[in-house]
Design an enzyme around this catalytic site. Sequence first.
Site, PDB file in Angstrom:
ATOM      1  N   LYS A   1       0.843  -1.214   0.000  1.00  0.00           N
ATOM      2  CA  LYS A   1       0.000   0.000   0.000  1.00  0.00           C
ATOM      3  C   LYS A   1       0.874   1.259   0.000  1.00  0.00           C
ATOM      4  O   LYS A   1       0.678   2.160  -0.809  1.00  0.00           O
ATOM      5  CB  LYS A   1      -0.936   0.009   1.228  1.00  0.00           C
ATOM      6  CG  LYS A   1      -1.825  -1.223   1.329  1.00  0.00           C
ATOM      7  CD  LYS A   1      -2.744  -1.179   2.549  1.00  0.00           C
ATOM      8  CE  LYS A   1      -2.046  -1.217   3.893  1.00  0.00           C
ATOM      9  NZ  LYS A   1      -1.316  -2.475   4.197  1.00  0.00           N
TER      10      LYS A   1
ATOM     11  N   ARG B   1      11.760  -5.172   5.361  1.00  0.00           N
ATOM     12  CA  ARG B   1      11.578  -3.739   5.094  1.00  0.00           C
ATOM     13  C   ARG B   1      12.538  -2.900   5.934  1.00  0.00           C
ATOM     14  O   ARG B   1      12.780  -3.177   7.094  1.00  0.00           O
ATOM     15  CB  ARG B   1      10.139  -3.333   5.407  1.00  0.00           C
ATOM     16  CG  ARG B   1       9.911  -1.822   5.287  1.00  0.00           C
ATOM     17  CD  ARG B   1       8.453  -1.453   5.269  1.00  0.00           C
ATOM     18  NE  ARG B   1       7.707  -2.008   6.387  1.00  0.00           N
ATOM     19  CZ  ARG B   1       6.383  -1.952   6.485  1.00  0.00           C
ATOM     20  NH1 ARG B   1       5.664  -1.388   5.530  1.00  0.00           N
ATOM     21  NH2 ARG B   1       5.776  -2.468   7.523  1.00  0.00           N
TER      22      ARG B   1
ATOM     23  N   ARG C   1     -10.107   0.429   8.491  1.00  0.00           N
ATOM     24  CA  ARG C   1      -9.570  -0.877   8.819  1.00  0.00           C
ATOM     25  C   ARG C   1     -10.577  -1.730   9.569  1.00  0.00           C
ATOM     26  O   ARG C   1     -10.266  -2.868   9.929  1.00  0.00           O
ATOM     27  CB  ARG C   1      -8.367  -0.673   9.721  1.00  0.00           C
ATOM     28  CG  ARG C   1      -7.058  -1.116   9.146  1.00  0.00           C
ATOM     29  CD  ARG C   1      -6.061  -0.848  10.254  1.00  0.00           C
ATOM     30  NE  ARG C   1      -4.807  -1.472  10.055  1.00  0.00           N
ATOM     31  CZ  ARG C   1      -3.800  -0.926   9.378  1.00  0.00           C
ATOM     32  NH1 ARG C   1      -3.929   0.205   8.763  1.00  0.00           N
ATOM     33  NH2 ARG C   1      -2.661  -1.563   9.314  1.00  0.00           N
TER      34      ARG C   1
ATOM     35  N   ARG D   1      -0.199  -9.152  13.142  1.00  0.00           N
ATOM     36  CA  ARG D   1      -0.879  -8.141  12.316  1.00  0.00           C
ATOM     37  C   ARG D   1      -1.683  -8.802  11.195  1.00  0.00           C
ATOM     38  O   ARG D   1      -2.771  -8.328  10.833  1.00  0.00           O
ATOM     39  CB  ARG D   1       0.143  -7.160  11.723  1.00  0.00           C
ATOM     40  CG  ARG D   1       0.612  -6.135  12.759  1.00  0.00           C
ATOM     41  CD  ARG D   1       1.979  -5.591  12.432  1.00  0.00           C
ATOM     42  NE  ARG D   1       2.036  -4.870  11.181  1.00  0.00           N
ATOM     43  CZ  ARG D   1       3.151  -4.728  10.457  1.00  0.00           C
ATOM     44  NH1 ARG D   1       4.285  -5.274  10.844  1.00  0.00           N
ATOM     45  NH2 ARG D   1       3.127  -4.033   9.338  1.00  0.00           N
TER      46      ARG D   1
ATOM     47  N   ARG E   1      11.020  -0.947  11.364  1.00  0.00           N
ATOM     48  CA  ARG E   1       9.864  -0.625  12.190  1.00  0.00           C
ATOM     49  C   ARG E   1       9.779  -1.611  13.356  1.00  0.00           C
ATOM     50  O   ARG E   1      10.058  -2.788  13.166  1.00  0.00           O
ATOM     51  CB  ARG E   1       8.585  -0.695  11.343  1.00  0.00           C
ATOM     52  CG  ARG E   1       8.102   0.650  10.866  1.00  0.00           C
ATOM     53  CD  ARG E   1       6.989   0.551   9.852  1.00  0.00           C
ATOM     54  NE  ARG E   1       5.791  -0.155  10.289  1.00  0.00           N
ATOM     55  CZ  ARG E   1       4.684  -0.244   9.575  1.00  0.00           C
ATOM     56  NH1 ARG E   1       4.612   0.356   8.382  1.00  0.00           N
ATOM     57  NH2 ARG E   1       3.647  -0.899  10.020  1.00  0.00           N
TER      58      ARG E   1
END
Length: 214
Positions: A13, A127, A88, A171, A160
């Site tokens: 996203k 990431r 969400r 998640r 992160r």
Amino acid sequence: MRAVLLGPPGAGKGTQAVKLVEKYGVPQISTGDIFRANIKEGTELGKKAQEYTNSGRLVPDELVVELVKDRLMQDDCKNGYLLDGFPRTIFQAEELDKFLAEQGQKLDAVINFDIEGEVLIERLTGRRLCKDCGASYHIKFSPPKKEGVCDRCGGALEQRKDDTRETATDRLKVYEESTAPLIGYYSKTGALKNFDADQDKDVVFAEIVAEIGE
Ligand code: AP5
Ligand code: MG
Ligand code: ZN
């Protein structure tokens, strides 16, 4: 253009949002980015959101909805926006619908990133983000020229807090339980557009543009 980017953690996203912002000239509104900025600055909102974001649970609806509505009233959203990570929950989607109705507006598209499984964990755990400019990398899929250093500004790359295997797995569960029902919700409104997000990012981008128009 008013659009929602819908998809599981790691779907791409944020990656597509950067390209879409450049192409369509509307701002990206990422609730995750807003929470992380508030946590960094130590604001009241940041203090409240931190325990949720760090553990991969959803921040309570009442903290999210007003925040987004305020943001959408700002001047730069006049001609549209890309909602990244909001709504969400069904409640958030209903609140967004009410807000849009009040404004006499509607969503042009809900861009659904269709992807699941281990590839998402690999994307999340690999990431890396620049701590100075926020640019996003992946140690395998889009590595910086020099390990640990941002190509754009020379800043240090960091991970992160919620990009560990354990929290990423949590998640994904939260996504399945609370967010995936939005696919059904938006397919009823006719705004839903599905994209295969398990492809090269430039291919995904080209497919989105082909659907949305130049
Ligand atoms: P948020 O920041 O929204 O996180 P998320 O939904 O978990 O999504 P990500 O940002 O992790 O994934 P992405 O789809 O943006 O992937 P990206 O493009 O970076 O939310 C964080 C937290 O905030 C939540 O857990 C919650 O606590 C809270 N929160 C936020 N919004 C909320 C709300 N509305 N209500 C309640 N709580 C809320 O890509 C990932 C990696 O993959 C990158 O390294 C990238 O380089 C790579 N990649 C991307 N595309 C490709 C591709 N096509 N091929 C190969 N690699 C790719
Ligand atoms: Mg993101
Ligand atoms: Zn940087």
